[in-house]
Scaffold this motif. Sequence first.
Motif, PDB file in Angstrom:
ATOM      1  N   HIS A 292      29.489   8.356  12.512  1.00 53.77           N
ATOM      2  CA  HIS A 292      28.354   7.527  12.918  1.00 53.77           C
ATOM      3  C   HIS A 292      26.984   7.915  12.599  1.00 53.77           C
ATOM      4  O   HIS A 292      25.724   7.102  12.454  1.00 53.77           O
ATOM      5  N   ALA A 293      26.897   9.262  12.139  1.00 56.39           N
ATOM      6  CA  ALA A 293      25.481   9.583  11.956  1.00 56.39           C
ATOM      7  C   ALA A 293      24.597   8.943  10.937  1.00 56.39           C
ATOM      8  O   ALA A 293      23.385   8.635  11.030  1.00 56.39           O
ATOM      9  N   LEU A 294      25.250   8.314   9.917  1.00 61.63           N
ATOM     10  CA  LEU A 294      24.461   7.586   8.789  1.00 61.63           C
ATOM     11  C   LEU A 294      24.229   6.333   9.173  1.00 61.63           C
ATOM     12  O   LEU A 294      23.649   5.568   8.423  1.00 61.63           O
ATOM     13  N   ALA A 295      24.693   5.908  10.459  1.00 60.17           N
ATOM     14  CA  ALA A 295      24.174   4.374  10.701  1.00 60.17           C
ATOM     15  C   ALA A 295      22.931   4.316  11.717  1.00 60.17           C
ATOM     16  O   ALA A 295      22.987   3.735  12.612  1.00 60.17           O
ATOM     17  N   ASN A 296      22.182   5.406  11.586  1.00 59.88           N
ATOM     18  CA  ASN A 296      20.894   5.420  12.249  1.00 59.88           C
ATOM     19  C   ASN A 296      20.945   5.391  13.769  1.00 59.88           C
ATOM     20  O   ASN A 296      20.453   4.962  14.510  1.00 59.88           O
ATOM     21  N   ILE A 297      21.989   6.264  14.116  1.00 57.28           N
ATOM     22  CA  ILE A 297      22.340   6.454  15.658  1.00 57.28           C
ATOM     23  C   ILE A 297      21.300   7.269  16.401  1.00 57.28           C
ATOM     24  O   ILE A 297      20.449   8.002  15.634  1.00 57.28           O
ATOM     25  N   ARG A 298      21.172   7.120  17.566  1.00 58.47           N
ATOM     26  CA  ARG A 298      20.258   8.010  18.468  1.00 58.47           C
ATOM     27  C   ARG A 298      21.247   8.956  19.506  1.00 58.47           C
ATOM     28  O   ARG A 298      22.421   8.386  19.590  1.00 58.47           O
ATOM     29  N   VAL A 299      20.621   9.883  20.215  1.00 58.28           N
ATOM     30  CA  VAL A 299      21.298  10.419  21.209  1.00 58.28           C
ATOM     31  C   VAL A 299      21.949   9.504  22.404  1.00 58.28           C
ATOM     32  O   VAL A 299      22.792   9.454  23.029  1.00 58.28           O
ATOM     33  N   THR A 300      20.910   8.394  22.529  1.00 60.09           N
ATOM     34  CA  THR A 300      21.637   7.353  23.460  1.00 60.09           C
ATOM     35  C   THR A 300      22.604   6.687  23.367  1.00 60.09           C
ATOM     36  O   THR A 300      23.563   6.405  23.925  1.00 60.09           O
ATOM     37  N   ASP A 301      22.823   6.681  22.112  1.00 53.91           N
ATOM     38  CA  ASP A 301      24.263   6.033  21.274  1.00 53.91           C
ATOM     39  C   ASP A 301      25.470   6.791  21.865  1.00 53.91           C
ATOM     40  O   ASP A 301      26.495   6.275  22.140  1.00 53.91           O
ATOM     41  N   ILE A 302      25.083   8.258  21.591  1.00 58.35           N
ATOM     42  CA  ILE A 302      26.189   9.189  21.859  1.00 58.35           C
ATOM     43  C   ILE A 302      26.516   8.966  23.255  1.00 58.35           C
ATOM     44  O   ILE A 302      27.822   9.051  23.706  1.00 58.35           O
ATOM     45  N   LEU A 303      25.650   8.739  24.206  1.00 61.01           N
ATOM     46  CA  LEU A 303      25.499   9.056  25.616  1.00 61.01           C
ATOM     47  C   LEU A 303      26.731   7.753  26.426  1.00 61.01           C
ATOM     48  O   LEU A 303      27.169   8.035  27.112  1.00 61.01           O
ATOM     49  N   ARG A 304      26.684   6.557  25.365  1.00 60.34           N
ATOM     50  CA  ARG A 304      27.684   5.636  25.845  1.00 60.34           C
ATOM     51  C   ARG A 304      29.036   5.957  25.457  1.00 60.34           C
ATOM     52  O   ARG A 304      30.090   5.157  26.107  1.00 60.34           O
ATOM     53  N   HIS A 305      29.257   6.875  25.124  1.00 57.33           N
ATOM     54  CA  HIS A 305      30.775   7.408  24.326  1.00 57.33           C
ATOM     55  C   HIS A 305      31.311   8.699  25.126  1.00 57.33           C
ATOM     56  O   HIS A 305      32.320   9.137  24.834  1.00 57.33           O
ATOM     57  N   VAL A 306      30.361   9.213  26.026  1.00 60.86           N
ATOM     58  CA  VAL A 306      30.922  10.362  26.755  1.00 60.86           C
ATOM     59  C   VAL A 306      30.408  10.198  28.375  1.00 60.86           C
ATOM     60  O   VAL A 306      29.568   9.308  28.619  1.00 60.86           O
TER      61      VAL A 306
END
Length: 384
Positions: A292-306
């Motif tokens: 998903h890196a090319l979808a303008n994600i932020r670290v906060t998006d990652i945190l919702r999956h860990v």
Amino acid sequence: MTRRSVALLIETSNGYCRGLLDGIIAYAKHHANWSIHLTEQERGAAPPAWLQSWKGDGIIARIETDTIGRRLRKFGLPIVDLSAARHVKGIPWADTDDEAISRLGVQHFTERGFTQLAYCGDPGFAWSSLRRDHFKQMTLAAGCSFHEHQMTPRYDPHFSWDAEKRAIASWLRQLPRPAAIMACYDFQAQQVLDVCRELEIAVPEEIAVLGVDDDRLICELAEPNLSSVIPDTKSTGYEAAELLDRMMQGEPVSPRQRLITQPLGIRVRQSTDTLAIEDVEVARALSYIRRHALANIRVTDILRHVSLSRRALEHRFMRLIGHTPHEEIMRVRVDRIKVLLNETSLSVHEIAERAGFEYAEYMAAVFKRETGTTPTEFRAKCQT
């Protein structure tokens, strides 16, 4: 402008050399008045018969044997060598940066959490041994274990693919798992994949395999598709042609002149598209970033999956990967920008959108910070 006759003794059977020819042709079209002599030939083949009576001005060659070297020196013409074998001393040469290629391989594997790194080489090629030496040094410096297999040189009269398959199979059976193998070039990586398939070794879950040259035909036909280091062969060929042009015009050039070009990155395909990290949360975060890196994600998006706090995630990332989650997002995006600049005619604004940046200006600033050059300058270099 004086029309000069130039002979190209470069095989046309592989992607690496076709890239070199693209660069030479690009230089000749825009900056020189050359009559180019090129015939189809295999690697290491003797100079064609027509060369004996040829009356020319300069030669660009892949000098792979002492015999070829001795015959070319007899012409007394300006020569640029495109082989790292250095069979002819005292003439300039152009090549890709083997140290940088090895560094990309080690980084690619360690970023995916591999600690058992291996190199599969061909001692018949000097550049293969150089890459092995750099790969080993960097692997050990990263605190990883190094393993090695050297095949019988491909052009050895005693070479037997059946015997080589048995030797590779024996080596693979002894490798600790999971392991990551960098082959000296795509052809050899494909051979390793063939043996993995016969042994029913899961690729990339048990063994990941990386090639060099990004030869599209080999990489796409391999099963699974082969990840590969992308050399900037077009720039290598272009700079070699420019150097020969200067020599033919009488400009003094040091016989020790060496032109080195940097690889463009790694084309990630199925053969290395995996993670070897025991930390389940970090592995999950890395997998999410790659998807998903090319979808303008932020670290906060990652945190919702860990199941980690931001502080814990960043601490584990630094310990296992060597940089932060945000830096990993940017690394994936910058790699994608390089590919789009080199392989498409998309505008900078279109590339920014595809690489996950809201503003092209911000993308350009990030790209220059990470690479030392602007997107426009990078594209111009790729297209020369």
